[in-house]
Design a protein around this motif. Structure first.
Motif, mmCIF file in Angstrom:
data_model
loop_
_atom_site.group_PDB
_atom_site.id
_atom_site.type_symbol
_atom_site.label_atom_id
_atom_site.label_comp_id
_atom_site.label_asym_id
_atom_site.label_seq_id
_atom_site.Cartn_x
_atom_site.Cartn_y
_atom_site.Cartn_z
ATOM 1 N N HIS A 426 0.962 -1.064 0.173
ATOM 2 C CA HIS A 426 0.001 0.041 0.026
ATOM 3 C C HIS A 426 1.023 1.265 -0.041
ATOM 4 C CE1 HIS A 426 -3.181 2.863 0.777
ATOM 5 N NE2 HIS A 426 -3.912 2.102 1.283
ATOM 6 N N ARG A 427 0.923 1.834 -1.206
ATOM 7 C CA ARG A 427 2.048 2.794 -1.464
ATOM 8 C C ARG A 427 1.565 4.018 -0.645
ATOM 9 N NH1 ARG A 427 5.833 3.544 -5.605
ATOM 10 N NH2 ARG A 427 6.280 5.927 -5.781
ATOM 11 N N LEU A 428 0.379 4.622 -0.656
ATOM 12 C CA LEU A 428 0.180 5.833 0.037
ATOM 13 C C LEU A 428 0.675 5.769 1.346
ATOM 14 C CD1 LEU A 428 -3.151 6.606 -2.012
ATOM 15 C CD2 LEU A 428 -0.801 8.275 -1.961
ATOM 16 N N ALA A 429 -0.005 4.509 2.066
ATOM 17 C CA ALA A 429 0.066 4.239 3.562
ATOM 18 C C ALA A 429 1.659 4.522 3.797
ATOM 19 C CB ALA A 429 -0.522 2.912 3.938
ATOM 20 N N GLY A 430 2.531 3.769 3.065
ATOM 21 C CA GLY A 430 3.745 3.437 3.300
ATOM 22 C C GLY A 430 4.313 4.839 3.138
ATOM 23 N N LEU A 431 4.205 5.708 2.075
ATOM 24 C CA LEU A 431 4.642 6.990 2.043
ATOM 25 C C LEU A 431 4.460 7.903 3.219
ATOM 26 C CD1 LEU A 431 3.894 7.893 -1.730
ATOM 27 C CD2 LEU A 431 5.955 7.519 -0.551
ATOM 28 N N ARG A 432 3.040 7.620 3.677
ATOM 29 C CA ARG A 432 2.465 8.482 4.950
ATOM 30 C C ARG A 432 3.343 8.067 6.199
ATOM 31 N NH1 ARG A 432 -2.090 11.791 5.207
ATOM 32 N NH2 ARG A 432 -2.162 12.441 7.622
ATOM 33 N N VAL A 433 3.756 6.887 6.337
ATOM 34 C CA VAL A 433 4.117 6.514 7.688
ATOM 35 C C VAL A 433 5.472 6.566 7.572
ATOM 36 C CG1 VAL A 433 4.484 4.334 9.259
ATOM 37 C CG2 VAL A 433 2.325 4.690 8.227
ATOM 38 N N VAL A 437 8.769 9.300 10.401
ATOM 39 C CA VAL A 437 9.859 9.042 11.162
ATOM 40 C C VAL A 437 10.889 10.172 10.890
ATOM 41 C CG1 VAL A 437 11.910 7.496 10.923
ATOM 42 C CG2 VAL A 437 9.836 6.676 10.742
ATOM 43 N N PRO A 438 11.474 10.975 11.827
ATOM 44 C CA PRO A 438 11.968 12.159 11.831
ATOM 45 C C PRO A 438 13.334 11.783 10.918
ATOM 46 C CG PRO A 438 11.505 11.789 14.348
ATOM 47 C CD PRO A 438 10.861 10.457 13.330
ATOM 48 N N GLY A 439 13.567 12.563 10.045
ATOM 49 C CA GLY A 439 14.747 12.211 9.250
ATOM 50 C C GLY A 439 14.632 11.490 8.003
ATOM 51 N N MET A 440 13.290 11.072 7.793
ATOM 52 C CA MET A 440 12.775 10.443 6.593
ATOM 53 C C MET A 440 12.017 11.390 5.715
ATOM 54 S SD MET A 440 13.569 6.991 5.791
ATOM 55 C CE MET A 440 12.026 6.083 5.238
ATOM 56 N N GLY A 441 12.684 12.119 4.943
ATOM 57 C CA GLY A 441 12.059 12.930 3.702
ATOM 58 C C GLY A 441 11.167 12.172 2.722
ATOM 59 N N PRO A 442 10.662 12.891 1.954
ATOM 60 C CA PRO A 442 9.742 12.386 0.803
ATOM 61 C C PRO A 442 10.555 11.655 -0.295
ATOM 62 C CG PRO A 442 9.302 14.880 0.985
ATOM 63 C CD PRO A 442 10.440 14.478 1.908
ATOM 64 N N ALA A 443 11.851 11.845 -0.445
ATOM 65 C CA ALA A 443 12.637 11.345 -1.497
ATOM 66 C C ALA A 443 12.750 9.895 -0.689
ATOM 67 C CB ALA A 443 13.869 12.172 -1.685
ATOM 68 N N ARG A 447 11.840 6.150 -2.219
ATOM 69 C CA ARG A 447 12.870 5.075 -2.554
ATOM 70 C C ARG A 447 12.334 3.917 -1.711
ATOM 71 N NH1 ARG A 447 17.761 4.738 -0.626
ATOM 72 N NH2 ARG A 447 17.871 6.539 0.451
ATOM 73 N N LEU A 448 11.878 3.888 -0.615
ATOM 74 C CA LEU A 448 11.763 2.847 0.186
ATOM 75 C C LEU A 448 10.416 2.179 -0.311
ATOM 76 C CD1 LEU A 448 11.483 1.012 3.051
ATOM 77 C CD2 LEU A 448 9.814 2.913 3.801
ATOM 78 N N VAL A 449 9.528 3.017 -0.740
ATOM 79 C CA VAL A 449 8.178 1.917 -1.202
ATOM 80 C C VAL A 449 8.300 1.462 -2.566
ATOM 81 C CG1 VAL A 449 6.346 3.325 0.432
ATOM 82 C CG2 VAL A 449 6.930 4.261 -2.083
#
Ligand code: ATP
Ligand code: MG
Length: 687
Positions: A426-433, A437-443, A447-449
């Motif tokens: 679930h990409r949108l949920a993944g991007l949101r969660v 996490v502090p230090g995790m930006g949109p980029a 990359r993670l999802v």
């Protein structure tokens, strides 16, 4: 009806027509389909509940009875009603519960359950996630961007509009061209791009194992269209009963037909005068054409006696709907007399709020509990001034419709945690969660999802992800929480997710304490569901519309006033009712006056609102009201005139009162006696 339940014969209260409908073909599997078509308050829903009880008493298996309703609340109420009847008819002792109806719910909720069962056979992942409108819109936005449509020289429709076109095409089963031509003519010229976009949107949903609301109906219908599978789905239910059938769209009507192709075992009830969901693709024709779809044709039962309202209120409601250019004139009657409805002119919204609050308190002094009263309005924002006034006077209220509990950032965050753990694709949920996490930006999050999407084992890919150094500790904490959540301990999962989320909530929001209360409410709600999957699915499909919608025991005996949009008030009733903003521009909404059909739907809305009242009804007519910035006019006040649905001939059935101060009247407010000078329209025409 509960009040008059007779222990020996709980059905004695039914009149002859209601009884005929409740008993139609009971015990006779070859009886044709049944349509109960009748006006507001004639006991359609009560009759449907009685029919369910009669069927079960005659031996029908409650597990094999499907009851389709408009909202989860309506399903719950109807199942309770049927259970009460059964309890009385069977003469059960108070300690013994009546048989339950496990398959009572909305089309969407039932679809989700059936699809989950059939998923492996139809190429769906059993862990599919249901996305709400907001998420579907975001996904459409992402795909729109990826397709390069955001950068077109000529402005391509925005994501919300694209989703609306897509949704309409799915629900009406019409080609994109036809939908654009009829409903979105200003998007003409983009049909090829829209088709390409929709194909990519569908592929993206499938890749992420997501189903949007429309997919639930679409897949259910496809299931019924597939000869090798349809038999099993059909054979599952002996009886299918549908309330509020006038508001079904083409897809829902096809599903109903697909479930019972020859009509045997099928009952639908509705009122063509109350069809208010055309804007979502519902078609009045379905109820009008229903009887002839089957061979033998459906039996039609009509009910004309209204048990809800007094005759003077019905006379006014009948007069409003009688002015519709087409439709089936059903004149409701009641043997109960009472006061006439009131048409009350007030200076502005603040005066309207004060008048309503005074009125509500006055009625309470007369002995009407707040819960027996309600205030209805066309659009959620119309109650803003009233909400302030009620809060100021300490009058408790609950608002239905438009309160986007699930849209609140903190609620979305917590649900996204559960969704992502449930469906790691679930990409949108993944991007949101991930971005919590502090230090995790949109980029990083992207990359993670991406890595998870490309991997055969997305969970492993998450653990292997090389998080930025600044995020290391918090990322490790997330991985630990995710691992704990994966072992699954329902409903403990919610507390577990909250434990992880709480420090982030406190870091991100100044008003964390208030938000925490919402999340605790969510945890309480969760306890009422058998599994994480059912909780996520049903919450997404039919969100609680008010925080106290499903509140537990502590709130149960409190008294509160109901504030509701007219749409959300369907099927309900109150002893005393105020309808706000009975002015042109609000009813009909000036966002919905594009076509004659839309205007007619607005007329039916006023009819639905008025027919919710049992004894007291007041339509409020503020002479001046505030128009928000979403209108082209910008933020300003406009002079109003009484709704066009109450011309002088209809106004004559009301007691007309003026609570306008001399000063406000001198300022130039239009008279509210039906002069209908549409100043709002004139003001609009100036731009
Ligand atoms: P709507 O169109 O608004 O959904 P409806 O046709 O479904 O209305 P119900 O809500 O079933 O109507 O019934 C309206 C009211 O009339 C309820 O309070 C119900 O209990 C009562 N009622 C229905 N039938 C009878 C009856 N035969 N005798 C007494 N009261 C009745
Ligand atoms: Mg009803």
């Amino acid at each position: 009806m509960a009040a008059v339940l007779d222990r020996r014969d709980p059905f004695a209260v039914l009149n002859a027509e209601q009884r005929a409908a409740a008993e139609h073909g009971v015990g006779d599997a070859s009886a044709p389909a049944l349509l109960v078509v009748a006006g507001a308050g004639t006991g359609k829903t009560a009759t449907l509940a009685a029919r369910v009880a009669k069927l079960v008493l005659a031996g029908a298996d409650p597990q094999r009875v499907l009851l389709l309703t408009f909202s989860r609340r309506a399903a719950h109420e109807m199942a309770q009603r049927a259970a009460r009847l059964l309890h009385a008819a069977l003469g059960l002792p108070p300690t013994l519960a009546a048989p339950q109806l496990p398959w009572a719910g909305t089309f969407h909720a039932v679809a989700a359950r059936l699809l989950r069962e059939h998923a492996p056979r139809i190429g769906l992942a059993p862990a599919f996630t249901i996305v709400d409108r907001g998420d579907a819109e975001d996904l459409m936005g992402l795909v729109r961007h990826e397709q390069g449509l955001a950068a077109s020289a000529r402005r391509f429709p925005l994501k919300g509009r694209c989703l609306a076109i897509y949704s309409r095409a799915v629900n009406t089963r019409e080609p994109v061209e036809a939908v654009v031509r009829h409903a979105f003519p200003w998007c003409l010229g983009w049909e090829d791009e829209l088709r390409r976009l929709f194909a990519a949107y569908v592929a993206e949903k499938q890749r992420q194992q997501l189903l949007d609301y429309d997919d639930l109906l679409l897949y259910w219908q496809l299931l019924l269209d597939e000869p090798s599978l349809a038999g099993a789905v059909r054979a599952r239910f002996d009886h299918v009963l549908v309330d509020e059938y006038q508001d079904t769209n083409r897809l829902q009507a096809a599903i109903v037909r697909g479930l019972k192709p020859d009509g045997r075992g099928l009952t639908v009830v509705g009122d063509d005068a109350q069809a208010i969901y055309g804007f979502r693709g519902a078609e009045l024709r379905h109820i009008l054409d229903f009887p002839r779809q089957f061979e033998p044709p459906a039996r039609v039962v009509t009910l004309t006696r209204n048990y809800r309202s007094t005759q003077p209120l019905l006379a006014a409601a009948n007069a409003v709907v009688a002015l519709a250019p087409e439709g089936f004139a059903k004149s409701l009657w009641s043997d109960r007399d009472g006061e006439r409805p009131r048409l009350v002119a007030v200076a502005d919204e603040a005066a309207q709020a004060r008048w309503v609050a005074d009125e509500v308190l006055r009625r309470r002094e007369e002995g009407l509990a707040l819960k027996q009263q309600a205030v209805l309005f066309r659009a959620a924002q119309h109650s803003a001034a009233l909400e302030l006034e009620l809060a100021r006077r300490d009058i408790p209220f609950v608002k239905y419709g438009g309160l986007a509990f699930l849209e609140a950032a903190h609620v979305k965050d917590l649900l996204s945690v559960l969704r992502w753990v449930h469906n790691p694709r679930h990409r949108l949920a993944g991007l949101r969660v991930a971005q919590l996490v502090p230090g995790m930006g949109p980029a990083h999050a992207r990359r993670l999802v991406d890595a998870m999407a490309q991997s055969g084992d997305p969970v492993q890919a998450m653990h292997d992800f090389d998080a930025p150094r600044a995020a290391a500790t918090d990322w490790a904490a997330w991985l630990a929480a995710a691992a704990a959540l994966r072992t699954g301990d329902w409903p403990g999962d919610v507390a577990c997710a909250l434990q992880w989320y709480r420090p982030h909530l406190e870091r991100l929001h100044d008003d964390a304490a208030v938000r925490l209360a919402d999340l605790e409410q969510l945890a309480r709600l969760a306890a009422g569901y058998p599994s994480r999957e059912r909780f996520l699915a049903e919450l997404t499909l039919d969100p609680p519309q008010a925080t106290s919608d499903e509140a537990g025991a502590p709130h149960r005996d409190e008294d509160w006033l109901v504030l509701s949009t007219i749409h959300a008030a369907k099927g309900q009733e109150w002893a005393a009712l105020c309808v706000l903003h009975a002015v042109d521009g609000c009813i009909p909404s000036d966002l919905a006056t594009g076509s004659a059909a839309e205007i007619e739907e607005e007329r039916r809305l006023l009819y639905v609102a008025m027919t919710r009242a049992k004894r007291h009804l007041a339509l409020l007519v503020p002479q001046r009201f505030h128009v928000t910035a979403q209108h082209r006019l910008g933020d300003r006040h406009v002079w109003a005139s009484l709704t066009r649905f109450v011309p002088p001939s209809v106004a004559a059935l009301f007691d007309v009162e003026t609570a306008v101060t001399d000063a406000a009247a001198a300022e130039g407010g239009a008279a509210c006696t039906g002069a209908a000078v549409d100043l709002a329209a004139r003001a609009r025409a100036a731009f």
